[in-house]
Scaffold this motif. Sequence first.
Motif, PDB file in Angstrom:
ATOM      1  N   SER A 135       9.298   3.213 -14.268  1.00 14.64           N
ATOM      2  CA  SER A 135      10.147   4.399 -14.424  1.00 14.64           C
ATOM      3  C   SER A 135       9.810   5.504 -13.425  1.00 14.64           C
ATOM      4  CB  SER A 135      10.021   4.937 -15.850  1.00 14.64           C
ATOM      5  OG  SER A 135       8.682   5.313 -16.121  1.00 14.64           O
ATOM      6  N   ALA A 136       8.934   5.230 -12.458  1.00 16.27           N
ATOM      7  CA  ALA A 136       8.510   6.257 -11.500  1.00 16.27           C
ATOM      8  C   ALA A 136       9.686   6.721 -10.639  1.00 16.27           C
ATOM      9  CB  ALA A 136       7.394   5.714 -10.627  1.00 16.27           C
ATOM     10  N   GLN A 137       9.728   8.007 -10.365  1.00 15.45           N
ATOM     11  CA  GLN A 137      10.767   8.587  -9.523  1.00 15.45           C
ATOM     12  C   GLN A 137      10.256   8.882  -8.112  1.00 15.45           C
ATOM     13  OE1 GLN A 137      14.033   8.903 -10.639  1.00 15.45           O
ATOM     14  NE2 GLN A 137      13.122   7.700 -12.304  1.00 15.45           N
ATOM     15  N   ASP A 138       8.935   8.926  -7.967  1.00  9.80           N
ATOM     16  CA  ASP A 138       8.334   9.103  -6.650  1.00  9.80           C
ATOM     17  C   ASP A 138       6.914   8.557  -6.684  1.00  9.80           C
ATOM     18  OD1 ASP A 138       6.764  11.043  -7.928  1.00  9.80           O
ATOM     19  OD2 ASP A 138       8.045  12.687  -7.300  1.00  9.80           O
ATOM     20  N   VAL A 139       6.274   8.502  -5.515  1.00 10.26           N
ATOM     21  CA  VAL A 139       4.926   7.952  -5.408  1.00 10.26           C
ATOM     22  C   VAL A 139       4.177   8.750  -4.348  1.00 10.26           C
ATOM     23  CG1 VAL A 139       5.666   6.231  -3.705  1.00 10.26           C
ATOM     24  CG2 VAL A 139       3.589   5.849  -5.024  1.00 10.26           C
ATOM     25  N   PRO A 140       2.885   9.043  -4.537  1.00 12.27           N
ATOM     26  CA  PRO A 140       2.113   9.757  -3.516  1.00 12.27           C
ATOM     27  C   PRO A 140       2.081   8.984  -2.197  1.00 12.27           C
ATOM     28  CG  PRO A 140       0.953   9.774  -5.603  1.00 12.27           C
ATOM     29  CD  PRO A 140       2.102   8.838  -5.778  1.00 12.27           C
ATOM     30  N   VAL A 141       2.112   9.716  -1.096  1.00 14.80           N
ATOM     31  CA  VAL A 141       2.116   9.102   0.231  1.00 14.80           C
ATOM     32  C   VAL A 141       0.927   8.166   0.400  1.00 14.80           C
ATOM     33  CG1 VAL A 141       1.768   9.579   2.681  1.00 14.80           C
ATOM     34  CG2 VAL A 141       3.463  10.890   1.400  1.00 14.80           C
ATOM     35  N   ALA A 142      -0.275   8.634   0.045  1.00 18.19           N
ATOM     36  CA  ALA A 142      -1.481   7.825   0.230  1.00 18.19           C
ATOM     37  C   ALA A 142      -1.447   6.566  -0.633  1.00 18.19           C
ATOM     38  CB  ALA A 142      -2.725   8.657  -0.090  1.00 18.19           C
ATOM     39  N   GLU A 143      -0.941   6.685  -1.854  1.00 22.23           N
ATOM     40  CA  GLU A 143      -0.878   5.541  -2.759  1.00 22.23           C
ATOM     41  C   GLU A 143       0.096   4.488  -2.240  1.00 22.23           C
ATOM     42  OE1 GLU A 143       0.317   4.878  -7.444  1.00 22.23           O
ATOM     43  OE2 GLU A 143      -0.707   6.744  -6.858  1.00 22.23           O
ATOM     44  N   PHE A 144       1.238   4.963  -1.735  1.00 24.70           N
ATOM     45  CA  PHE A 144       2.206   4.025  -1.176  1.00 24.70           C
ATOM     46  C   PHE A 144       1.649   3.339   0.072  1.00 24.70           C
ATOM     47  CE2 PHE A 144       5.538   3.060   1.911  1.00 24.70           C
ATOM     48  CZ  PHE A 144       6.278   2.136   1.191  1.00 24.70           C
ATOM     49  N   ALA A 145       1.000   4.113   0.945  1.00 23.18           N
ATOM     50  CA  ALA A 145       0.453   3.537   2.183  1.00 23.18           C
ATOM     51  C   ALA A 145      -0.571   2.452   1.868  1.00 23.18           C
ATOM     52  CB  ALA A 145      -0.167   4.639   3.038  1.00 23.18           C
ATOM     53  N   GLU A 146      -1.389   2.666   0.848  1.00 16.93           N
ATOM     54  CA  GLU A 146      -2.408   1.684   0.469  1.00 16.93           C
ATOM     55  C   GLU A 146      -1.750   0.391  -0.009  1.00 16.93           C
ATOM     56  OE1 GLU A 146      -6.310   0.647   0.350  1.00 16.93           O
ATOM     57  OE2 GLU A 146      -5.791   2.770   0.560  1.00 16.93           O
ATOM     58  N   TRP A 147      -0.715   0.524  -0.854  1.00 12.13           N
ATOM     59  CA  TRP A 147      -0.002  -0.663  -1.352  1.00 12.13           C
ATOM     60  C   TRP A 147       0.709  -1.376  -0.204  1.00 12.13           C
ATOM     61  CZ3 TRP A 147       5.317  -1.537  -1.115  1.00 12.13           C
ATOM     62  CH2 TRP A 147       5.767  -2.684  -1.789  1.00 12.13           C
ATOM     63  N   PHE A 148       1.362  -0.613   0.640  1.00 10.97           N
ATOM     64  CA  PHE A 148       2.163  -1.175   1.723  1.00 10.97           C
ATOM     65  C   PHE A 148       1.279  -1.924   2.720  1.00 10.97           C
ATOM     66  CE2 PHE A 148       5.764   0.000   4.911  1.00 10.97           C
ATOM     67  CZ  PHE A 148       6.276  -1.270   4.787  1.00 10.97           C
ATOM     68  N   SER A 149       0.089  -1.388   3.027  1.00  7.26           N
ATOM     69  CA  SER A 149      -0.789  -2.025   4.007  1.00  7.26           C
ATOM     70  C   SER A 149      -1.243  -3.410   3.543  1.00  7.26           C
ATOM     71  CB  SER A 149      -2.009  -1.142   4.281  1.00  7.26           C
ATOM     72  OG  SER A 149      -2.859  -1.077   3.153  1.00  7.26           O
ATOM     73  N   ALA A 150      -1.442  -3.557   2.224  1.00  6.52           N
ATOM     74  CA  ALA A 150      -1.867  -4.856   1.696  1.00  6.52           C
ATOM     75  C   ALA A 150      -0.735  -5.879   1.731  1.00  6.52           C
ATOM     76  CB  ALA A 150      -2.376  -4.695   0.268  1.00  6.52           C
ATOM     77  N   GLN A 151       0.502  -5.404   1.849  1.00 10.21           N
ATOM     78  CA  GLN A 151       1.655  -6.291   1.855  1.00 10.21           C
ATOM     79  C   GLN A 151       2.010  -6.806   3.250  1.00 10.21           C
ATOM     80  OE1 GLN A 151       3.948  -6.933  -1.022  1.00 10.21           O
ATOM     81  NE2 GLN A 151       2.102  -6.344  -2.129  1.00 10.21           N
ATOM     82  N   LEU A 152       1.661  -6.045   4.275  1.00  7.37           N
ATOM     83  CA  LEU A 152       2.067  -6.413   5.627  1.00  7.37           C
ATOM     84  C   LEU A 152       1.344  -7.661   6.117  1.00  7.37           C
ATOM     85  CD1 LEU A 152       2.297  -3.030   7.580  1.00  7.37           C
ATOM     86  CD2 LEU A 152       4.142  -4.377   6.573  1.00  7.37           C
ATOM     87  N   SER A 153       2.025  -8.414   6.955  1.00  8.36           N
ATOM     88  CA  SER A 153       1.432  -9.602   7.553  1.00  8.36           C
ATOM     89  C   SER A 153       0.281  -9.202   8.466  1.00  8.36           C
ATOM     90  CB  SER A 153       2.494 -10.361   8.344  1.00  8.36           C
ATOM     91  OG  SER A 153       1.904 -11.350   9.152  1.00  8.36           O
ATOM     92  N   GLN A 154      -0.765 -10.033   8.497  1.00  3.01           N
ATOM     93  CA  GLN A 154      -1.928  -9.755   9.341  1.00  3.01           C
ATOM     94  C   GLN A 154      -1.939 -10.599  10.603  1.00  3.01           C
ATOM     95  OE1 GLN A 154      -5.759 -10.746   7.684  1.00  3.01           O
ATOM     96  NE2 GLN A 154      -6.732  -8.924   8.498  1.00  3.01           N
ATOM     97  N   SER A 155      -0.898 -11.353  10.846  1.00  8.40           N
ATOM     98  CA  SER A 155      -0.897 -12.252  11.999  1.00  8.40           C
ATOM     99  C   SER A 155      -0.765 -11.492  13.317  1.00  8.40           C
ATOM    100  CB  SER A 155       0.248 -13.259  11.874  1.00  8.40           C
ATOM    101  OG  SER A 155       1.485 -12.598  11.807  1.00  8.40           O
ATOM    102  N   PHE A 156      -1.162 -12.169  14.398  1.00 11.40           N
ATOM    103  CA  PHE A 156      -1.140 -11.578  15.721  1.00 11.40           C
ATOM    104  C   PHE A 156       0.096 -12.047  16.491  1.00 11.40           C
ATOM    105  CE2 PHE A 156      -4.929 -10.068  14.547  1.00 11.40           C
ATOM    106  CZ  PHE A 156      -6.090 -10.390  15.231  1.00 11.40           C
ATOM    107  N   ASN A 157       0.410 -11.306  17.539  1.00 13.56           N
ATOM    108  CA  ASN A 157       1.321 -11.794  18.564  1.00 13.56           C
ATOM    109  C   ASN A 157       0.466 -12.194  19.757  1.00 13.56           C
ATOM    110  OD1 ASN A 157       3.726 -11.416  17.227  1.00 13.56           O
ATOM    111  ND2 ASN A 157       4.055  -9.362  18.014  1.00 13.56           N
ATOM    112  N   MET A 158       0.480 -13.463  20.104  1.00 13.17           N
ATOM    113  CA  MET A 158      -0.219 -13.916  21.301  1.00 13.17           C
ATOM    114  C   MET A 158       0.784 -13.871  22.449  1.00 13.17           C
ATOM    115  SD  MET A 158      -3.340 -14.615  20.319  1.00 13.17           S
ATOM    116  CE  MET A 158      -3.979 -15.542  21.721  1.00 13.17           C
ATOM    117  N   ILE A 159       0.500 -13.048  23.443  1.00 15.63           N
ATOM    118  CA  ILE A 159       1.422 -12.844  24.555  1.00 15.63           C
ATOM    119  C   ILE A 159       0.740 -13.311  25.838  1.00 15.63           C
ATOM    120  CG2 ILE A 159       2.809 -11.163  25.829  1.00 15.63           C
ATOM    121  CD1 ILE A 159       3.656 -11.418  22.947  1.00 15.63           C
TER     122      ILE A 159
END
Length: 550
Positions: free
Chosen positions: A112-136
């Motif tokens: 039921s949350a209407q908003d989320v603290p910036v730091a809390e969202f950033a922490e959750w979002f960082s754990a979701q992002l892929s950790q793979s590399f681009n080999m160029i």
Amino acid sequence: MNTFRFILPALAVVLLQNAGVFSDETTDRHEAEQATLVIMAPAGPVLAELSISVDGQPYRLWVTTFLAQRVDLNKDGRLTIDELALIPERLLQQTTARNAKQALRKSAGNRSAQDVPVAEFAEWFSAQLSQSFNMIAGAVQPSEAVRLAALVDINGDGKVSRAELAVGGRTMRFRDLDDDQTFTAAELMPFRDPRNQQAAIVPDVANLPFVQLGDTQSVARTAAQILKRYGSGNGVPLKALRLPDDSPFNRTADSNDLVSDVGVQEILTSGVHHFRMDVQLSDRANQSRLVVEIPKATAEFCSATEERRGRYRLLLDEMPIEVRPRGGSRDSRGFLVNFLLQRMAIYDSDGNGYLSEDEFPELQQQMASQLQVAGEFTAVDLNGDGMLFRDEVKLFIERDAIATQSRIEVSVRQDGKTLFKLLDKNSDRRLTERELREGFDALLEFDIDHDEQLTESELGTAYTLEIGLGQAETMRMSSMQAMSIQARSTDAILPGVTGLDGPEWFRRMDRNQDRDVSYREFPGPRRTFEQLDANADGLISAKEAEQFDE
């Protein structure tokens, strides 16, 4: 000799991850994220642990914090659904949330949350992002871009034998696109756009000896590559993996035992590393640094020398690798912002200080070209008033630029001598059948161990690794401009009939102008060809033609 697989208890895995091969050294570290880079060195694979941070934060957390702060439009330190909707879709698709509403609820841990603290969202979002590399693969000259050794290495052991080189014409026959029995640099790089001969040339990254371990598929591919290069169908010798003496793997087997495909995969995921690179990136230019640690257990085949601040020269089985960090992401974003804002002023045809929807298409094309993003007018027009102002365009560019920088990019550049360049004796940018058949004798001076096989380390091949946050394509290509200016056409340099030796009939038969006449070029019967081919090597030389005329 035994062939076996490893079944490693969970506790042993944890111990290895904590200790690795670094039990004799301790180092203070700031927050960073770890990844494994496998380097196919001459004598065996070398596993490097990369610790990557940006301005003292794990790189994914730095990226998500930057992005969360940019979409916090009212700067109240909290993010609403409307603000989260500004996050580029290509990043949101990497999370378990399908839309901004789900991202809000999952990051806040409250349906039921209407908003989320910036730091809390950033922490959750960082754990979701892929950790793979681009080999160029970095741009190089045509004769250096061709990975000829990989193309003629039939058994995939990382070495080129006399026999493999002699039959190279047959091995690579499907790459002879114009069917002239010679191989140009362009033909040996079939994925290069033939319409742009002056562009910087990029080798096939799959043929370079660097692999980043990510998902289970990449681990399986790497294990198969290790078996093919250092072992056989039965397995790879345990001694080639050069594990630490206290490793549980070494305690369960003799050094002459073979490790199966499954065993190699378990080793790759066990947390064992041969050395560590701490990559400390900075958003500001000229502030990034690199620290390389070589433990005593691997110093016999790994060494590192700091050549200047933040740059190291590695020697892995005598294979030289220069490693450097690339920071300055802020400058890259600033360049894109300034460039597109300048274009915006040009497209503002009525000079009223903003772009209408009718004036937007030209800027949209520029954004697609520079950012590889098809930004719609409504996505850039934050307040929906039908007018695009500079602040709205700037915010859109910054959001999308940081999406590109959400991945680590490892750029690999090959330097030094290459097989193609050494075999191309007359520098006509192509390899002939004779150059392939007889070329090994010309390479014997590089066969240091006299085993009739050539490795890249014996040829003096060197590599440069540049590690940084992802770059927009336009920035990557701008860094290649120096190479683009120097790049020559990959077309072969043909001598012309008047530039060939031998009698006139011979020069006219030599349709591909490689200074030999093959049976395919010879218009007469086989018996006559064999009479002319005095040494029976399948090619009539100018000297043999002249002797026939005497």
